[in-house]
Design a protein around this motif. Sequence first.
Motif, short mmCIF file in Angstrom:
data_model
loop_
_atom_site.label_atom_id
_atom_site.label_comp_id
_atom_site.label_asym_id
_atom_site.label_seq_id
_atom_site.Cartn_x
_atom_site.Cartn_y
_atom_site.Cartn_z
N ARG A 1 -6.53 -56.66 -54.92
CA ARG A 1 -5.08 -56.54 -55.05
C ARG A 1 -4.51 -57.47 -56.12
O ARG A 1 -3.30 -57.43 -56.41
CB ARG A 1 -4.40 -56.83 -53.71
CG ARG A 1 -4.70 -55.80 -52.63
CD ARG A 1 -3.69 -55.87 -51.50
NE ARG A 1 -3.71 -57.15 -50.82
CZ ARG A 1 -4.46 -57.45 -49.76
NH1 ARG A 1 -5.29 -56.52 -49.27
NH2 ARG A 1 -4.41 -58.63 -49.20
N SER A 2 -5.35 -58.30 -56.71
CA SER A 2 -4.89 -59.23 -57.74
C SER A 2 -4.59 -58.48 -59.04
O SER A 2 -5.29 -57.53 -59.38
CB SER A 2 -5.95 -60.31 -58.00
OG SER A 2 -6.23 -61.04 -56.83
N ASP A 3 -3.57 -58.91 -59.74
CA ASP A 3 -3.16 -58.23 -60.97
C ASP A 3 -4.27 -58.25 -62.01
O ASP A 3 -4.80 -59.32 -62.35
CB ASP A 3 -1.91 -58.90 -61.56
CG ASP A 3 -0.67 -58.66 -60.71
OD1 ASP A 3 -0.69 -57.70 -59.91
OD2 ASP A 3 0.30 -59.43 -60.84
N GLU A 4 -4.63 -57.08 -62.49
CA GLU A 4 -5.58 -56.93 -63.61
C GLU A 4 -6.86 -57.74 -63.41
O GLU A 4 -7.35 -58.37 -64.33
CB GLU A 4 -4.90 -57.32 -64.92
CG GLU A 4 -3.69 -56.46 -65.28
CD GLU A 4 -3.14 -56.75 -66.65
OE1 GLU A 4 -3.00 -57.95 -66.98
OE2 GLU A 4 -2.85 -55.81 -67.39
N ILE A 5 -7.40 -57.70 -62.19
CA ILE A 5 -8.55 -58.53 -61.88
C ILE A 5 -9.75 -58.19 -62.78
O ILE A 5 -10.48 -59.10 -63.22
CB ILE A 5 -8.93 -58.41 -60.38
CG1 ILE A 5 -10.09 -59.34 -60.04
CG2 ILE A 5 -9.26 -56.96 -60.01
CD1 ILE A 5 -9.80 -60.80 -60.23
N VAL A 6 -9.96 -56.91 -63.08
CA VAL A 6 -11.09 -56.54 -63.93
C VAL A 6 -10.88 -57.08 -65.34
O VAL A 6 -11.82 -57.61 -65.97
CB VAL A 6 -11.26 -55.00 -63.97
CG1 VAL A 6 -12.35 -54.60 -64.96
CG2 VAL A 6 -11.61 -54.48 -62.58
N LYS A 7 -9.66 -57.01 -65.83
CA LYS A 7 -9.36 -57.53 -67.17
C LYS A 7 -9.53 -59.04 -67.22
O LYS A 7 -10.02 -59.59 -68.23
CB LYS A 7 -7.92 -57.14 -67.54
CG LYS A 7 -7.59 -57.31 -69.00
CD LYS A 7 -6.23 -56.71 -69.29
CE LYS A 7 -5.89 -56.78 -70.78
NZ LYS A 7 -4.57 -56.17 -71.06
N VAL A 8 -9.15 -59.73 -66.15
CA VAL A 8 -9.32 -61.19 -66.09
C VAL A 8 -10.81 -61.55 -66.15
O VAL A 8 -11.22 -62.45 -66.88
CB VAL A 8 -8.67 -61.76 -64.82
CG1 VAL A 8 -9.04 -63.24 -64.64
CG2 VAL A 8 -7.16 -61.61 -64.87
N MET A 9 -11.64 -60.84 -65.38
CA MET A 9 -13.08 -61.13 -65.38
C MET A 9 -13.71 -60.78 -66.73
O MET A 9 -14.63 -61.46 -67.18
CB MET A 9 -13.77 -60.36 -64.26
CG MET A 9 -13.39 -60.81 -62.84
SD MET A 9 -13.73 -62.55 -62.51
CE MET A 9 -12.05 -63.24 -62.50
N LEU A 10 -13.21 -59.74 -67.38
CA LEU A 10 -13.69 -59.41 -68.73
C LEU A 10 -13.39 -60.56 -69.69
O LEU A 10 -14.25 -60.93 -70.50
CB LEU A 10 -13.02 -58.13 -69.23
CG LEU A 10 -13.28 -57.77 -70.70
CD1 LEU A 10 -14.77 -57.53 -70.94
CD2 LEU A 10 -12.46 -56.55 -71.11
#
Length: 312
Positions: A220-229
């Motif tokens: 549910r965290s905002d743009e979690i995939v983008k943050v990990m990228l």
Amino acid sequence: MSVSGSSRAFDTINECLSLVHSDSTEIQEKALQTLASITKVSPQNRSIIAETDKAIPTLATLTNSSSRIIQTLSLLTLFNLSLNPELKQSLADMETIYHLNSLIKTSSSSSLESSKLASSLICSLAMHDKNKAKFGVAGTVELLVRGIEGSHASDAHHLLSCLAELVHFHGNCTLAVRAGAVAVLLRVVQNTDSEDLAGTSLAVLSLLARFDEGLNRLKRSDEIVKVMLSVMKGRSLLSKEGAADILIRLFDDSEGCVNEALMLPEFSSVLADLCVRGSVRVRDKADLLMRKLAKVSLDSGMEIEACSQTLY
């Protein structure tokens, strides 16, 4: 240690434990300095103190002394005692835990050293699995999360390391997630230039993601995939490994996260680069992520960039 040496140590320890009750701060300090010194390298001296009646409660009480030096020396002595594996469980009584909590709760620039020592002692005691639940019951997990949120980056590492040890226990993971740890740790990852802080924060997030509470909060965290990228593009190998661990759990649980990754132009090329230039563990995790992307891509008719296809 010889019989005579053991006898001298016993006498010295008893004398020092008597002197710490003195009304003189100077006498207390000297007695505690001796106790800290003789417990630094001697497991036997640690055991003698632990077996002495009321020694541990006395030292625990002194951690709340108004004197910073007495606070520090008593904490240091207790930390030395905790180095004996057989003493960890007996040292972690609830009264001592509450004393340690109070030092973290009231930490400030003037008592930072005491806060660091208290966190180190908690971390040492929490290495005994049966102690982890005690800290959860005492509210230590929530205190650590609040402390990390309110601390400067340079002061947060000892709190993060302590939290990392405690969340190996499922119940403490639940407490951490409900205290807002996921959001706090993600802010640390995104807002710090310290690779150690980011790496430890990602390691804690990975531990929280083992269970539904933490994983759902991460999703549910905002743009979690983008943050990990972003982490995998520019962080240390430790951080890259932590980010990859989190993505593996997200991809296993949510096809939506996989589709989000497929929509990011750089994602597959970053993974392809890690498959070639990462450490062994990072390469293995990047390879697994690439395979998960490929499977969803084939199932959905989407295409992964050509650089990823050359790997298979």
